[in-house]
Design a protein around this motif. Structure first.
Motif, PDB file in Angstrom:
ATOM      1  N   GLY A 107     -10.977   1.726  -9.091  1.00 28.42           N
ATOM      2  CA  GLY A 107     -10.005   1.760  -9.904  1.00 28.42           C
ATOM      3  C   GLY A 107      -8.465   1.007  -9.838  1.00 28.42           C
ATOM      4  O   GLY A 107      -7.779   0.700 -10.426  1.00 28.42           O
ATOM      5  N   LEU A 108      -8.496   0.649  -8.360  1.00 30.44           N
ATOM      6  CA  LEU A 108      -7.600  -0.028  -7.942  1.00 30.44           C
ATOM      7  C   LEU A 108      -7.839  -1.530  -7.791  1.00 30.44           C
ATOM      8  O   LEU A 108      -9.077  -2.149  -7.634  1.00 30.44           O
ATOM      9  CB  LEU A 108      -7.239   0.470  -6.169  1.00 30.44           C
ATOM     10  CG  LEU A 108      -6.743   1.822  -6.225  1.00 30.44           C
ATOM     11  CD1 LEU A 108      -6.552   2.181  -4.691  1.00 30.44           C
ATOM     12  CD2 LEU A 108      -5.059   1.898  -6.918  1.00 30.44           C
ATOM     13  N   TRP A 109      -6.627  -2.231  -8.050  1.00 22.43           N
ATOM     14  CA  TRP A 109      -6.791  -3.597  -7.845  1.00 22.43           C
ATOM     15  C   TRP A 109      -7.750  -4.237  -8.821  1.00 22.43           C
ATOM     16  O   TRP A 109      -7.705  -4.048 -10.164  1.00 22.43           O
ATOM     17  CB  TRP A 109      -7.009  -4.265  -6.630  1.00 22.43           C
ATOM     18  CG  TRP A 109      -5.894  -3.749  -5.699  1.00 22.43           C
ATOM     19  CD1 TRP A 109      -4.275  -4.161  -5.734  1.00 22.43           C
ATOM     20  CD2 TRP A 109      -5.794  -2.781  -4.648  1.00 22.43           C
ATOM     21  NE1 TRP A 109      -3.905  -3.476  -4.762  1.00 22.43           N
ATOM     22  CE2 TRP A 109      -4.587  -2.679  -4.004  1.00 22.43           C
ATOM     23  CE3 TRP A 109      -6.823  -1.886  -4.202  1.00 22.43           C
ATOM     24  CZ2 TRP A 109      -4.072  -1.771  -3.250  1.00 22.43           C
ATOM     25  CZ3 TRP A 109      -6.451  -1.218  -3.087  1.00 22.43           C
ATOM     26  CH2 TRP A 109      -5.175  -0.991  -2.506  1.00 22.43           C
ATOM     27  N   PHE A 110      -8.712  -5.005  -8.493  1.00 20.59           N
ATOM     28  CA  PHE A 110      -9.481  -5.698  -9.423  1.00 20.59           C
ATOM     29  C   PHE A 110     -10.961  -5.069  -9.530  1.00 20.59           C
ATOM     30  O   PHE A 110     -11.723  -5.497 -10.190  1.00 20.59           O
ATOM     31  CB  PHE A 110      -9.783  -7.010  -8.613  1.00 20.59           C
ATOM     32  CG  PHE A 110      -8.776  -8.005  -8.300  1.00 20.59           C
ATOM     33  CD1 PHE A 110      -8.092  -8.389  -9.601  1.00 20.59           C
ATOM     34  CD2 PHE A 110      -8.286  -8.208  -7.390  1.00 20.59           C
ATOM     35  CE1 PHE A 110      -7.067  -9.082  -9.520  1.00 20.59           C
ATOM     36  CE2 PHE A 110      -6.961  -9.176  -7.073  1.00 20.59           C
ATOM     37  CZ  PHE A 110      -6.459  -9.444  -8.128  1.00 20.59           C
ATOM     38  N   LYS A 152     -21.532   3.368  -6.788  1.00 21.37           N
ATOM     39  CA  LYS A 152     -20.583   3.407  -6.047  1.00 21.37           C
ATOM     40  C   LYS A 152     -19.031   3.066  -6.291  1.00 21.37           C
ATOM     41  O   LYS A 152     -18.355   3.350  -5.985  1.00 21.37           O
ATOM     42  CB  LYS A 152     -20.855   2.517  -4.889  1.00 21.37           C
ATOM     43  CG  LYS A 152     -22.166   2.973  -4.157  1.00 21.37           C
ATOM     44  CD  LYS A 152     -22.579   1.803  -3.031  1.00 21.37           C
ATOM     45  CE  LYS A 152     -23.881   2.169  -2.425  1.00 21.37           C
ATOM     46  NZ  LYS A 152     -24.224   1.063  -1.388  1.00 21.37           N
ATOM     47  N   ASN A 153     -18.908   2.447  -7.379  1.00 19.16           N
ATOM     48  CA  ASN A 153     -17.863   2.253  -8.252  1.00 19.16           C
ATOM     49  C   ASN A 153     -17.128   3.270  -8.911  1.00 19.16           C
ATOM     50  O   ASN A 153     -16.120   3.116  -9.648  1.00 19.16           O
ATOM     51  CB  ASN A 153     -17.991   0.813  -9.098  1.00 19.16           C
ATOM     52  CG  ASN A 153     -18.184  -0.351  -8.374  1.00 19.16           C
ATOM     53  OD1 ASN A 153     -17.819  -0.380  -7.014  1.00 19.16           O
ATOM     54  ND2 ASN A 153     -19.037  -1.258  -8.909  1.00 19.16           N
ATOM     55  N   LYS A 170     -12.618  -0.528 -13.921  1.00 21.56           N
ATOM     56  CA  LYS A 170     -12.507   1.120 -14.076  1.00 21.56           C
ATOM     57  C   LYS A 170     -13.291   1.679 -14.968  1.00 21.56           C
ATOM     58  O   LYS A 170     -13.617   1.248 -16.213  1.00 21.56           O
ATOM     59  CB  LYS A 170     -11.015   1.100 -14.574  1.00 21.56           C
ATOM     60  CG  LYS A 170      -9.797   0.670 -13.896  1.00 21.56           C
ATOM     61  CD  LYS A 170      -8.510   0.746 -14.428  1.00 21.56           C
ATOM     62  CE  LYS A 170      -7.303  -0.109 -13.374  1.00 21.56           C
ATOM     63  NZ  LYS A 170      -6.113   0.165 -14.198  1.00 21.56           N
ATOM     64  N   ARG A 171     -13.901   2.926 -14.827  1.00 18.43           N
ATOM     65  CA  ARG A 171     -14.674   3.775 -15.821  1.00 18.43           C
ATOM     66  C   ARG A 171     -13.536   4.530 -16.452  1.00 18.43           C
ATOM     67  O   ARG A 171     -12.483   4.647 -16.468  1.00 18.43           O
ATOM     68  CB  ARG A 171     -15.717   4.582 -14.792  1.00 18.43           C
ATOM     69  CG  ARG A 171     -14.863   5.560 -14.168  1.00 18.43           C
ATOM     70  CD  ARG A 171     -15.799   6.666 -13.457  1.00 18.43           C
ATOM     71  NE  ARG A 171     -14.970   7.568 -12.601  1.00 18.43           N
ATOM     72  CZ  ARG A 171     -14.160   8.288 -12.909  1.00 18.43           C
ATOM     73  NH1 ARG A 171     -13.775   8.896 -14.266  1.00 18.43           N
ATOM     74  NH2 ARG A 171     -13.669   9.087 -12.031  1.00 18.43           N
ATOM     75  N   SER A 222      -9.728   6.204  -8.126  1.00 20.67           N
ATOM     76  CA  SER A 222      -8.798   5.977  -7.266  1.00 20.67           C
ATOM     77  C   SER A 222      -7.445   5.675  -7.725  1.00 20.67           C
ATOM     78  O   SER A 222      -6.531   5.882  -6.819  1.00 20.67           O
ATOM     79  CB  SER A 222      -9.238   4.902  -6.146  1.00 20.67           C
ATOM     80  OG  SER A 222      -9.619   3.756  -6.800  1.00 20.67           O
ATOM     81  N   ASP A 223      -7.303   4.967  -8.652  1.00 20.51           N
ATOM     82  CA  ASP A 223      -6.147   4.812  -9.131  1.00 20.51           C
ATOM     83  C   ASP A 223      -5.254   5.935  -9.480  1.00 20.51           C
ATOM     84  O   ASP A 223      -4.027   5.677  -9.607  1.00 20.51           O
ATOM     85  CB  ASP A 223      -5.903   3.840 -10.074  1.00 20.51           C
ATOM     86  CG  ASP A 223      -6.785   4.209 -11.585  1.00 20.51           C
ATOM     87  OD1 ASP A 223      -7.696   4.943 -11.183  1.00 20.51           O
ATOM     88  OD2 ASP A 223      -6.670   3.537 -12.553  1.00 20.51           O
TER      89      ASP A 223
END
Length: 332
Positions: free
Chosen positions: A170-173, A165-166, A176-177, A288-289
């Protein structure tokens, strides 16, 4: 007896008008490049120059047949021959490589907006020409070692579906893959384009005659650099070096080969292309970032483009596209 084709539509008129603006600008830029090119570079530049002249004649003929006024676009007064070259080794082909990317996008879009067969065929031919020149420019620059290829990767051995689900985090904490290949390709394209755009702006800014134009173009140079650094950082986080080149720098010449009007239009065209590229990058990025960063970049580009439009209007450089009749006047 051959029936007369249907009149061109508003879309076809608009796209022919836009193509005329772009093509008349390109021939003026190429005239300066051809004047200073090596024999090897000149062959590729001259081929695209000749095609552009033929395309301008075709657009002129269609508009005249339809009873439409031919735009002014860019004329011999927008290029100054006999001045020192503004850009160094290989920039002319790097510029051609960048601008044919713009042309491919524009003319493919225009093809899909065409309904009359001859107009559709015309834009298909423009798309094909731009693709051919872009391919030639790509191979030329690769052979000279001045164009960085996107990174090579290990080929996938099996098909996988996203389970984590991650994956879109990518945002905040959130963790990040690593970037996927779709995201790498879009970032590489944006960085590569802004590297050339930055050098273009450096050269334009140092020769512009109007101080407001000069300041605006310097702002464009800084914006291109910021985009290159910000997006390049995404690659570095995945241990990928962003594209770079030793070639294609602006010279120290202070003598303008182009009018301020032409330089402003070229900058506006690239800003519009940048907005489209950022929208595409944001839409196809699943971390998302990345879309968030693309949105901030798009806002900066949009503000920059608006500022440029105001300068062009102020100086009487923005030719007005064909206008739809104002039916509201009939009710007054």
């Amino acid at each position: 007896m051959t029936s007369r084709p249907a009149p061109i539509t508003s879309s076809e008129l608009a796209n022919l008008w836009m193509a005329y603006q772009e093509k008349t600008m390109i021939v003026r830029v190429l005239e300066h490049f051809i004047e200073h090119a090596s024999d090897e570079e000149k062959q590729l530049l001259q081929s695209h120059y000749n095609s552009a002249l033929n395309n301008i004649e075709m657009i002129t003929s269609i508009l005249q047949q339809e009873g439409a006024v031919v735009p002014i676009g860019f004329t011999a007064s927008d290029v100054h021959n006999g001045v020192p070259k503004l850009y160094d080794y290989m920039f002319d082909i790097m510029y051609l490589h960048m601008m044919t990317k713009v042309e491919m996008s524009l003319y493919a879009l225009f093809t899909g907006m065409s309904y009359r067969k001859d107009i559709e065929d015309f834009f298909i031919s423009l798309t094909s020409e731009s693709q051919a020149v872009n391919s030639q420019a790509t191979q030329f620059l690769l052979e000279k070692g001045v164009l960085a290829r996107p990174p090579f990767v290990t080929m996938p051995k099996e098909v996988n579906f996203v389970q984590d689900k991650n994956y879109m985090g990518g945002l905040w904490f959130s963790e990040k893959r690593s970037l996927n290949t779709v995201e790498v390709s879009l970032i590489h394209h944006a960085v590569e384009t802004n590297l050339v755009g930055m050098q273009l702006m450096i050269g334009f800014a140092q020769v512009a005659s109007d101080q407001e134009v000069q300041d605006f173009l310097a702002k464009g140079m800084k914006l291109s650099k910021k985009i290159e650094i910000d997006l390049g950082e995404f690659l570095r986080e995945s241990f990928i070096e962003p594209p770079a080149t030793h070639a294609g720098k602006a010279t120290t010449s202070k003598t303008a080969p182009f009018s301020d009007k032409l330089m402003m239009y070229n900058t506006s065209l690239l800003a519009s292309f940048g907005l489209g590229s950022n929208a595409l990058g944001g839409a196809f990025s699943l971390r998302s970032d990345l879309p968030t960063k693309m949105a901030f970049i798009a806002k900066d580009i949009f503000t920059f483009a608006q500022d440029g439009g105001k300068i062009m209007i102020k100086n009487g450089w923005m030719e007005e596209p064909p206008q739809i009749e104002d039916r509201n006047q009939l009710t007054k």
